[in-house]
Structure formats: C-alpha cells, structure tokens
Write a protein that holds these residues in place. Sequence first.
Motif, PDB file in Angstrom:
ATOM      1  N   GLU A 308       0.791  -1.235   0.000  1.00 58.59           N
ATOM      2  CA  GLU A 308       0.000   0.000   0.000  1.00 58.59           C
ATOM      3  C   GLU A 308       0.818   1.277   0.000  1.00 58.59           C
ATOM      4  N   GLY A 309       2.097   1.229   0.383  1.00 57.02           N
ATOM      5  CA  GLY A 309       2.869   2.456   0.488  1.00 57.02           C
ATOM      6  C   GLY A 309       4.104   2.436  -0.383  1.00 57.02           C
ATOM      7  N   LEU A 310       4.429   3.578  -0.991  1.00 54.99           N
ATOM      8  CA  LEU A 310       5.590   3.705  -1.884  1.00 54.99           C
ATOM      9  C   LEU A 310       6.268   5.042  -1.658  1.00 54.99           C
ATOM     10  N   ASP A 311       7.596   5.031  -1.598  1.00 56.92           N
ATOM     11  CA  ASP A 311       8.353   6.284  -1.613  1.00 56.92           C
ATOM     12  C   ASP A 311       9.601   6.114  -2.462  1.00 56.92           C
ATOM     13  N   MET A 315      19.442   8.243  -3.132  1.00 49.21           N
ATOM     14  CA  MET A 315      20.684   8.118  -2.380  1.00 49.21           C
ATOM     15  C   MET A 315      21.811   8.904  -3.039  1.00 49.21           C
ATOM     16  N   ALA A 316      21.820   8.917  -4.365  1.00 53.85           N
ATOM     17  CA  ALA A 316      22.789   9.662  -5.170  1.00 53.85           C
ATOM     18  C   ALA A 316      22.148   9.868  -6.534  1.00 53.85           C
ATOM     19  N   GLN A 317      22.768  10.678  -7.373  1.00 58.28           N
ATOM     20  CA  GLN A 317      22.187  10.993  -8.669  1.00 58.28           C
ATOM     21  C   GLN A 317      21.923   9.739  -9.497  1.00 58.28           C
ATOM     22  N   ASP A 318      22.820   8.757  -9.372  1.00 56.64           N
ATOM     23  CA  ASP A 318      22.674   7.522 -10.141  1.00 56.64           C
ATOM     24  C   ASP A 318      22.221   6.347  -9.268  1.00 56.64           C
ATOM     25  N   ASP A 319      21.652   6.643  -8.096  1.00 56.71           N
ATOM     26  CA  ASP A 319      21.212   5.590  -7.178  1.00 56.71           C
ATOM     27  C   ASP A 319      19.849   5.974  -6.607  1.00 56.71           C
ATOM     28  N   ILE A 320      18.803   5.649  -7.365  1.00 55.94           N
ATOM     29  CA  ILE A 320      17.442   5.974  -6.963  1.00 55.94           C
ATOM     30  C   ILE A 320      16.768   4.711  -6.464  1.00 55.94           C
ATOM     31  N   ARG A 321      16.305   4.751  -5.211  1.00 54.42           N
ATOM     32  CA  ARG A 321      15.691   3.600  -4.565  1.00 54.42           C
ATOM     33  C   ARG A 321      14.171   3.783  -4.485  1.00 54.42           C
ATOM     34  N   LEU A 322      13.469   2.669  -4.520  1.00 56.14           N
ATOM     35  CA  LEU A 322      12.037   2.635  -4.279  1.00 56.14           C
ATOM     36  C   LEU A 322      11.805   1.791  -3.025  1.00 56.14           C
ATOM     37  N   ILE A 323      11.099   2.354  -2.050  1.00 57.62           N
ATOM     38  CA  ILE A 323      10.726   1.648  -0.829  1.00 57.62           C
ATOM     39  C   ILE A 323       9.222   1.378  -0.892  1.00 57.62           C
ATOM     40  N   VAL A 324       8.837   0.105  -0.752  1.00 61.80           N
ATOM     41  CA  VAL A 324       7.431  -0.291  -0.823  1.00 61.80           C
ATOM     42  C   VAL A 324       7.076  -1.000   0.477  1.00 61.80           C
ATOM     43  N   VAL A 325       5.942  -0.622   1.086  1.00 67.86           N
ATOM     44  CA  VAL A 325       5.528  -1.221   2.355  1.00 67.86           C
ATOM     45  C   VAL A 325       4.113  -1.777   2.240  1.00 67.86           C
ATOM     46  N   ASN A 336       3.720  -7.465   7.751  1.00 63.36           N
ATOM     47  CA  ASN A 336       4.271  -6.133   7.549  1.00 63.36           C
ATOM     48  C   ASN A 336       5.589  -6.292   6.798  1.00 63.36           C
ATOM     49  N   LEU A 337       5.632  -5.775   5.569  1.00 61.29           N
ATOM     50  CA  LEU A 337       6.822  -5.900   4.737  1.00 61.29           C
ATOM     51  C   LEU A 337       7.346  -4.529   4.347  1.00 61.29           C
ATOM     52  N   MET A 338       8.656  -4.432   4.204  1.00 63.96           N
ATOM     53  CA  MET A 338       9.306  -3.282   3.595  1.00 63.96           C
ATOM     54  C   MET A 338      10.278  -3.819   2.547  1.00 63.96           C
ATOM     55  N   LEU A 339      10.070  -3.434   1.291  1.00 59.85           N
ATOM     56  CA  LEU A 339      10.890  -3.886   0.178  1.00 59.85           C
ATOM     57  C   LEU A 339      11.673  -2.718  -0.388  1.00 59.85           C
ATOM     58  N   GLU A 340      12.887  -3.003  -0.843  1.00 63.68           N
ATOM     59  CA  GLU A 340      13.703  -1.946  -1.459  1.00 63.68           C
ATOM     60  C   GLU A 340      14.174  -2.389  -2.837  1.00 63.68           C
TER      61      GLU A 340
END
Length: 347
Positions: A308-311, A315-325, A336-340
């Motif tokens: 249900e959640g995304l952000d 981290m750096a110009q060439d290091d874009i992370r997606l966090i999903v919960v 309860n999960l947190m994925l990266e």
Amino acid sequence: MPAEGAQKRRNGSLLQGLSLLAIGAALSLPPASTAVAESIDLPVSSRAFSEFAIGSDKRVFGKLEFLGGLSYSSTNPLLGAVSAIRFREDHQTFVAVLDTGHWLTGRVERDAGGKLSGLADLKVRSMFNSAGQDENVKYQMDGEGLAIGKGEVFASYEVFHRIDAYPDPGFMEAAPSRTLPLPFPRNEMRSNRGMEALAMSPEAGPLGATLVAVTERSLDADGNVLAAVLDGPLKGTFAVKRNDPWDITDGAFLPNGDLLLLERRFRLSDGVGMRIRRIDGTKIRPGAVVDGEVLIDADLSHQIDNMEGLDVVTMAQDDIRLIVVSDDNHSILQRNLMLEFRLPQAK
C-alpha cells in the motif's frame, strides 16, 4: 524432489487462499483499532531477507533491481496497517500514516553492505482531527495518503474525504492547521476508494513543487481514475487510465518529475498482485488521461502482501531507490513488509 515440489506448490496455494480471504475481508470490513493519546515507543522485531522471488536468487524484476527486504512485527498491536510512508532527507528517518488513524515514525537500519537490516526508534500516536480531538474512531480518521512539504505534513483521508495539513515539526502533537479544498466533486468520491495517493512533485519537475492527489478507484464517466494537481500553473484535474483489476494504492515522484504509481490486484481468479507504473510527468496537465510503462508486476510467488505504500529515496544521482511497504490489516494471515528496489538509470 517431485513430491517436495508438489508439496511446496500446495502450501503456496493454501497461503495464497488464506491471504486472499484476509485481504478481501479487510477491504470490506475496516478493522477495529486501539487509539493512543500520547506518543509511545513501539518494540519491533525485524527479519531481513534477500530473495524477492521465493526460492530464487534472481535480482532483476521488470525494470527494477531488488536490493532486499524486511518482515517486521511488534508485541504491541498498534504496529501495522501502514498506508503510506515518506522518508526524510537523511534517507533513514521516516513518517508513516496508518489507516487506523495513527502517525508512525522511525528509522531504517542497514548492514555493512548497505542493505536493509531492521527498524528502530518506532513511535506511534493517534492523529488529531480539525477539532483538536485524538483517539477518534477509524472511519473518521482513515488515513491513506501522505506527503511532506515545506513546514507541513499532509494527510489524505477516505470516508470523510479531505486533505489536512499539519505543522512540521510538531505534526504528531497538533491538530491540522488547515484543510485543503477538495479537488473533486464530493459526490464522485467513492466511500472506501478515495484519495489513496498524495505526493509532492519536485520543484525542478514539470509541475513544480505542488501536491498531486490520485484516487484509488473513484472514476470519471469513461472509467478512468480521478486525479488532480492541487496548485501551480498546471492546477486542475486529470485522469489515470485504469487497467482492471488494478487499483492505485500510493504514488511518489522521481527526481525528474515522473510519477510512480503503486497498484494492487485482488481477485479470486488470479490472486494478489503488486505492480508499479511510471507516468511521464510532462503528460500531466488539466484534462489529460495519462498512462505509463509498468516497471514491475509481481504476485504471491514473490515476497509481497497487501502493498500500500511507496516512496522514492534518492541516495545519489545515479542511485534511486524505491521503498514499498505493506498494510497487514492487523491480520495474523498477513505480514508487515518493507521492500527496497533500485531503478537503474539509462546509460
């Protein structure tokens, strides 16, 4: 080995069936919750995992690279039902909203290799309504969307559809400082399918620094999902093409202004699924109907639940992370999960 494989498939089918029942019940019947009238510390137990596809060391899924994940729980029943999450500029501390009408704050921990290893410093508190009352019943404070602006934290709510702005810092102890004008006709908002995604567009993006709201399944006359830019030169409503059976559960902007939409699938014929769609930010404008590339499409053969959640965490110009919960709906059958994930950059 064949017998063992068959047993794993039977176990997987049973797990999927139980998860379907749990998610289906949660979507139709809001869970009860226990309010808390002051900020309290939450004990948390976390388990890190490195496989996204169960039983496989595969790393790339669609357009994304899986970096690792966490499964977490607490002896305190308040932990759970996470609907949205936003990370601060330090990339570690976060704010989350629970659909039970609570704030949650904390930070992520990482191992020596930089992978998620746990959660720490978790605090939870009942949210205040505009009358300055906390410990409200769930249907009055069904928080779904979350965004952080300059000096304010914004939360969107279902059932009693609204977007409230809270002072930042101090949002956990304060009533909303204002309620934003509703961008859609109230009679077009479905009770439990309202403003699920609330995201702040980057100042350097095509929309400028402004809030964007996207509903879960409040539809226009053509069956497209209602969405809106809330301020700026491109202020106005637009629509997102809906692909049945997918429903939007959150959204977040990339640094270039493209909008990522997290979507959930739930039906008995093909189970629970998660996908993320990328919408070209230059296409978002009043009256437009937008669609985009699917970055990932996963089912219960992967480490997902009711996501249900995304952000987006840069981290750096060439290091874009997606966090999903995930939202576990306070069910013993869900997690309860947190994925990266990492979004590889075009060369």
